[in-house]
Write a protein that holds these residues in place. Structure first.
Motif, PDB file in Angstrom:
ATOM      1  N   LEU A 130       0.816  -1.210   0.000  1.00 25.85           N
ATOM      2  CA  LEU A 130       0.000   0.000   0.000  1.00 25.85           C
ATOM      3  C   LEU A 130       0.855   1.268   0.000  1.00 25.85           C
ATOM      4  CD1 LEU A 130      -2.767   1.306   0.029  1.00 25.85           C
ATOM      5  CD2 LEU A 130      -2.802   1.061   2.523  1.00 25.85           C
ATOM      6  N   THR A 131       1.969   1.235   0.702  1.00 24.47           N
ATOM      7  CA  THR A 131       2.940   2.335   0.672  1.00 24.47           C
ATOM      8  C   THR A 131       4.321   1.695   0.609  1.00 24.47           C
ATOM      9  OG1 THR A 131       1.472   3.694   2.027  1.00 24.47           O
ATOM     10  CG2 THR A 131       3.739   4.438   1.786  1.00 24.47           C
ATOM     11  N   MET A 132       4.785   1.436  -0.598  1.00 31.34           N
ATOM     12  CA  MET A 132       6.049   0.729  -0.789  1.00 31.34           C
ATOM     13  C   MET A 132       7.215   1.656  -0.442  1.00 31.34           C
ATOM     14  SD  MET A 132       5.074  -1.080  -4.420  1.00 31.34           S
ATOM     15  CE  MET A 132       6.706  -1.801  -4.663  1.00 31.34           C
ATOM     16  N   PRO A 133       8.137   1.217   0.395  1.00 29.45           N
ATOM     17  CA  PRO A 133       9.266   2.067   0.802  1.00 29.45           C
ATOM     18  C   PRO A 133      10.384   2.089  -0.237  1.00 29.45           C
ATOM     19  CG  PRO A 133       9.405  -0.036   1.899  1.00 29.45           C
ATOM     20  CD  PRO A 133       8.140  -0.085   1.091  1.00 29.45           C
ATOM     21  N   ALA A 214      -6.079  -1.192 -11.725  1.00 29.63           N
ATOM     22  CA  ALA A 214      -5.098  -1.203 -10.640  1.00 29.63           C
ATOM     23  C   ALA A 214      -5.016   0.156  -9.962  1.00 29.63           C
ATOM     24  CB  ALA A 214      -3.726  -1.610 -11.181  1.00 29.63           C
ATOM     25  N   THR A 215      -5.087   1.228 -10.760  1.00 28.84           N
ATOM     26  CA  THR A 215      -4.989   2.577 -10.199  1.00 28.84           C
ATOM     27  C   THR A 215      -6.225   2.900  -9.365  1.00 28.84           C
ATOM     28  OG1 THR A 215      -3.579   3.288 -12.019  1.00 28.84           O
ATOM     29  CG2 THR A 215      -4.730   5.011 -10.793  1.00 28.84           C
ATOM     30  N   ALA A 216      -7.400   2.524  -9.827  1.00 29.41           N
ATOM     31  CA  ALA A 216      -8.616   2.743  -9.038  1.00 29.41           C
ATOM     32  C   ALA A 216      -8.561   1.971  -7.726  1.00 29.41           C
ATOM     33  CB  ALA A 216      -9.843   2.339  -9.849  1.00 29.41           C
ATOM     34  N   VAL A 217      -8.112   0.719  -7.788  1.00 31.72           N
ATOM     35  CA  VAL A 217      -7.972  -0.081  -6.563  1.00 31.72           C
ATOM     36  C   VAL A 217      -6.999   0.600  -5.599  1.00 31.72           C
ATOM     37  CG1 VAL A 217      -7.066  -2.269  -5.645  1.00 31.72           C
ATOM     38  CG2 VAL A 217      -8.630  -2.277  -7.606  1.00 31.72           C
ATOM     39  N   ALA A 218      -5.872   1.075  -6.128  1.00 31.59           N
ATOM     40  CA  ALA A 218      -4.875   1.738  -5.287  1.00 31.59           C
ATOM     41  C   ALA A 218      -5.460   2.986  -4.632  1.00 31.59           C
ATOM     42  CB  ALA A 218      -3.646   2.099  -6.121  1.00 31.59           C
ATOM     43  N   ARG A 221      -7.936   1.964  -1.955  1.00 29.80           N
ATOM     44  CA  ARG A 221      -7.217   1.443  -0.777  1.00 29.80           C
ATOM     45  C   ARG A 221      -6.635   2.589   0.055  1.00 29.80           C
ATOM     46  NH1 ARG A 221      -2.668  -2.603  -1.603  1.00 29.80           N
ATOM     47  NH2 ARG A 221      -3.045  -2.978   0.622  1.00 29.80           N
ATOM     48  N   ARG A 222      -6.189   3.626  -0.617  1.00 26.63           N
ATOM     49  CA  ARG A 222      -5.629   4.783   0.105  1.00 26.63           C
ATOM     50  C   ARG A 222      -6.714   5.772   0.558  1.00 26.63           C
ATOM     51  NH1 ARG A 222       0.295   6.667  -2.212  1.00 26.63           N
ATOM     52  NH2 ARG A 222       1.412   4.803  -1.549  1.00 26.63           N
ATOM     53  N   LYS A 223      -7.981   5.414   0.306  1.00 29.68           N
ATOM     54  CA  LYS A 223      -9.125   6.239   0.726  1.00 29.68           C
ATOM     55  C   LYS A 223      -9.122   7.611   0.058  1.00 29.68           C
ATOM     56  CE  LYS A 223      -9.334   3.822   5.187  1.00 29.68           C
ATOM     57  NZ  LYS A 223     -10.100   2.713   4.584  1.00 29.68           N
ATOM     58  N   LEU A 224      -8.618   7.673  -1.171  1.00 31.38           N
ATOM     59  CA  LEU A 224      -8.645   8.902  -1.951  1.00 31.38           C
ATOM     60  C   LEU A 224      -9.974   9.071  -2.676  1.00 31.38           C
ATOM     61  CD1 LEU A 224      -5.077   8.698  -3.566  1.00 31.38           C
ATOM     62  CD2 LEU A 224      -5.755   9.951  -1.504  1.00 31.38           C
TER      63      LEU A 224
END
Length: 264
Positions: A130-133, A214-218, A221-224
């Motif tokens: 979800l937040t790749m370092p 994939a972008t919509a899912v992302a 997931r980030r609640k944007l």
């Protein structure tokens, strides 16, 4: 001289050469696919599609990238073959079974469950997807999602300010992604998500269906955003709906450009 019939179609400018091999077998190599996809010496397309018989569905969809490699999924191509079939169908792909329905001139595809774990993308080692370092120059902290093919999504202030032609190949071939990766840069605006995609094996395209999913899912997931959400690509707009834990639904148009024959 053996002539093989093909259809040239596109979904929002993401274009395909489609062969129907359900009744007459068609052996096609990666080298042939690459030659046919060449825009100067072949027919020209982003991906080449072969519809083949299936024991599990109405047909199997084989997908060749522009470079001759094979892909397991392609959202825009899936919409095109549903439109070509002219009815609601179930399609077997390398990523699993997909369902397609026709309504009001658009095609909706049930794209299945998104892959959210690091080993489903796949990544080379475990990390939070979800937040790749990780980062590449100014592109950092992306989200990773699999839609049958691997995607990495960066949320940026301006998609056109990103040198995707230069950074896309660098990220696509990074060892973090053992099967390479599709690179998405997205911006959230009042009218939805704006997206540009560097496609694995194809480069910059007018649209990428799995990239939009994939972008919509992302973003969800980030609640944007919440689904359904419009995803605006250079070639046009797709509507993506996803409720966490459920299947991704993609709706958009298709265009049949022409039918031809070629001696392979």
């Amino acid at each position: 001289m053996a002539q093989h019939r093909f259809h040239k179609m596109h979904g929002l400018g993401n274009d395909f050469v489609i062969f129907d091999a359900r009744e007459h077998d068609l052996a096609l190599s990666g080298d042939q696919a690459r030659a046919l996809a060449d825009r100067h010496r072949g027919i020209g397309c982003d991906q080449l599609i072969v519809m083949r018989p299936s024991q599990r569905a109405d047909f199997f969809m084989q997908i060749f990238n522009q470079d001759g490699s094979e892909a397991a999924a392609c959202g825009n191509a899936t919409r095109c073959v549903v439109a070509l079939a002219g009815r609601d169908v179930t399609i077997e792909t390398g990523a699993g079974l997909l369902g397609g329905t026709l309504a009001d001139g658009a095609v909706t595809i049930d794209m299945g469950l998104p892959g959210l774990d690091w080993n489903a993308i796949p990544l080379a080692y475990a990390m939070d997807t979800l937040t790749m370092p990780v980062g590449w120059e100014d592109l950092a902290d992306p989200v990773a999602v699999s839609m049958g093919n691997p995607h990495v999504i960066f949320f940026v202030a301006d998609t056109h300010a990103v040198e995707l032609e230069r950074l896309g190949p660098m990220i696509e071939h990074d060892p973090l992604f053992p099967e390479r990766v599709n690179v998405n840069v997205a911006h959230l605006a009042d009218d939805g998500l704006h997206l540009r995609v560097w496609e694995r094996g194809a480069g910059l395209t007018q649209a990428c269906g799995t990239g939009a999913c994939a972008t919509a899912v992302a973003a969800i997931r980030r609640k944007l955003v919440t689904g359904p959400v419009p995803v605006h690509l250079p070639g046009g707009t797709l509507i993506i709906d996803w409720q966490p834990g459920g299947h991704v639904q993609m709706t958009g148009p298709t265009t049949h450009v022409f039918t031809g024959e070629i001696d392979l």
